[in-house]
Design an enzyme around this catalytic site. Structure first.
Site, short mmCIF file in Angstrom:
data_model
loop_
_atom_site.label_atom_id
_atom_site.label_comp_id
_atom_site.label_asym_id
_atom_site.label_seq_id
_atom_site.Cartn_x
_atom_site.Cartn_y
_atom_site.Cartn_z
N TYR A 39 3.82 25.56 45.25
CA TYR A 39 3.92 26.93 45.31
C TYR A 39 4.95 27.05 46.61
O TYR A 39 4.48 27.92 47.47
CB TYR A 39 2.62 27.07 45.22
CG TYR A 39 2.30 26.98 43.80
CD1 TYR A 39 2.63 27.92 42.95
CD2 TYR A 39 1.21 26.75 43.72
CE1 TYR A 39 1.78 27.99 41.27
CE2 TYR A 39 0.84 25.81 41.99
CZ TYR A 39 1.35 27.45 41.11
OH TYR A 39 0.94 27.00 39.67
N TYR A 56 -7.44 31.04 35.01
CA TYR A 56 -7.02 29.66 35.42
C TYR A 56 -7.17 27.92 34.28
O TYR A 56 -8.01 27.74 34.96
CB TYR A 56 -6.31 29.58 36.88
CG TYR A 56 -5.86 28.56 37.56
CD1 TYR A 56 -4.53 28.43 36.68
CD2 TYR A 56 -5.86 27.14 37.15
CE1 TYR A 56 -3.11 28.07 38.04
CE2 TYR A 56 -5.01 26.18 37.61
CZ TYR A 56 -3.94 26.79 38.25
OH TYR A 56 -3.24 25.11 38.55
N ASP A 103 -13.20 24.23 29.98
CA ASP A 103 -12.57 23.76 31.16
C ASP A 103 -13.60 23.54 32.16
O ASP A 103 -13.70 24.63 33.46
CB ASP A 103 -11.55 24.88 31.46
CG ASP A 103 -10.33 24.55 32.88
OD1 ASP A 103 -10.65 23.39 33.17
OD2 ASP A 103 -9.21 24.83 32.68
N LYS A 149 -9.98 16.38 37.62
CA LYS A 149 -10.14 16.33 39.13
C LYS A 149 -11.54 15.44 40.62
O LYS A 149 -10.71 14.69 40.71
CB LYS A 149 -10.65 18.25 40.25
CG LYS A 149 -9.89 19.28 39.46
CD LYS A 149 -9.70 20.61 40.26
CE LYS A 149 -9.07 21.51 40.25
NZ LYS A 149 -7.64 20.82 41.37
#
Length: 438
Positions: free
Chosen positions: A18, A145, A246, A275
């Site tokens: 980003y 997200y 998720d 993660k």
């Protein structure tokens, strides 16, 4: 120690997450990491408040994880998973099936969190195809997200996220209002109204519901009431809809429970993990599901599940993941996360005294300071480095997700750095009226 990182080359050629190539943000060179500290190329030591985007839960350079990596690489670092298996994948599979709800009996080892979500969505689509129904839509929540790949982006909030410029190109799915009842507040049954209405209207077209349980991460760091998740599970059961949890950001203890779904006492039909799975060492993810879903998918016209990444089941990643799960199985993480939560509960409320702070919230090893204005990223990042900490805000949010092993003193250093940052107007993008008063 200086100049170990060629920062000018980095600025000119390397594209960071980003960031712009024409106006890149300052970048800091890290040459080593140990415990909860990052060492810069000028010798400075920074307390890491991010766990390298929530993954390095045991800290850096952990001897047991290092040992697992060294032992595995001596035999093989990688082998294709097509037609071949290996001890590390089998051992990891046994551990994941043992530590997750008993209904999860099949798992798919993928490359990253985004790919785990892609796999989950494809599982749901193939499930309904095998049952003779064409269901191509997903119901999810605003402010959610789920990743940066295309299917993952399509179930990420199209209006309130970093992916809104892709709106109109991505498949259009269904978005229900996210809950407003806070985890630590009173439950408002009306939070379920929009979600319930969406299911009532569109249930025959919906392949699955996908959401982040309890904590919505990069979409706003929102922490919602467990009763909402119970209601979602109940409604999915009423309509016969698959539920995808998720837990890529929340899994493996981050919220104070091993998995965030435990706060509500519910179980999903498909579970996405990533993660922290390898303790932040190597990218790896897993998508787990039930025998019903797996066998139904496999009984469809394709005769198999149609997905297979090149580095699926990577032995090196699996071996390190096994070692990371071994550390978690000792249950020291529970006291560690509780200590972090107590630090947040003790010190974050004081930040509400600032005129620039809109809200503070916390759960487990997650602490959030929501500002009234966006941060000046380059300026506030420099401020944090000068304070000896590494914190990476986004938008109006400054948040902490430190390694579980962090000491109280280091945790307080992170919190004090935030307090000093919000006291400096130059660190925030204040409107002109506010700047004049600052």
């Amino acid at each position: 120690m200086s100049n170990l990182c060629d920062l000018q080359f980095d600025r000119n050629h390397l594209w960071h997450p980003y960031t712009s190539t024409t106006n890149p943000l300052p970048c800091y060179g890290v040459v080593a990491a140990k415990d909860v500290y990052l060492e810069l190329d000028n010798g400075a030591q920074l307390v890491d408040g991010m766990s390298s985007w929530w993954a390095a839960i045991h800290g850096y350079n952990h001897p047991k994880l290092n040992q697992a990596a060294h032992q595995q690489i001596e035999s093989m670092s990688h082998v294709m998973f097509g037609g071949i298996t290996h001890p590390a994948a089998i051992a990891l599979g046994k551990k994941l099936i043992a530590m997750t709800p008993a209904r999860f009996q099949h798992l798919f080892l993928a490359d990253s969190g985004s790919v785990a979500v892609e796999v989950a969505l494809k599982m749901a689509l193939q499930y309904w195809q095998a049952k003779g129904e064409s269901r191509c839509q997903f119901l999810t929540l605003r402010h959610g997200y789920h990743g940066d790949t295309f299917a993952a982006m399509s179930v990420t909030d199209p209006d309130n996220s970093m992916h809104k410029l892709y709106k109109g190109f991505l498949p259009e799915h269904l978005f229900a209002n996210s809950p407003t009842s806070r985890f630590d507040g009173d439950w408002q049954p009306s939070d379920l109204d929009d979600f319930s209405a969406q299911l009532a209207t569109h249930h025959s077209k919906i392949a699955a519901v996908i959401l982040e349980p309890i904590v919505q991460g990069a979409g706003g760091m929102r922490i919602y009431h467990p009763e909402f998740l119970r209601g979602v599970r109940r409604l999915c059961d009423d309509y016969g809809i698959l539920l995808i949890a998720d837990e890529i950001a929340t899994g493996f203890g981050r919220t104070g429970k091993l998995f965030a779904c435990e706060h509500s006492g519910i179980e999903a039909d498909i579970l996405c993990l990533g993660k922290a799975l390898t303790g932040g060492y190597i990218t790896l993810s897993a998508t787990l599901t039930t025998s019903d879903v797996a066998h139904t998918v496999s009984g469809g016209s394709a005769g198999c599940f149609m997905h297979g990444p090149t580095f699926m089941g990577n032995p090196l990643a699996c071996a390190v993941a096994c070692a990371s799960l071994d550390i978690l199985e000792k249950n020291e993480w529970q006291a560690q996360v509780q200590q972090i939560e107590h630090m947040f509960a003790r010190h974050l409320p004081a930040l509400l005294k600032s005129a620039h702070v809109a809200d503070v919230r916390w759960l487990g090893a997650i602490g959030v300071v929501e500002l009234k204005y966006p941060v000046n990223m380059a300026q506030i990042q420099q401020h944090f480095v000068e304070q000896g900490v590494w914190i990476r805000p986004f938008g109006k949010l400054i948040y902490l997700m430190p390694p579980y092993i962090i000491s109280q003193a280091a945790c307080l250093q992170l919190i004090n750095a935030i307090a000093s940052a919000i006291a400096e107007p130059r660190n925030l993008q204040l409107p002109q009226s506010e700047l004049a008063q600052a």
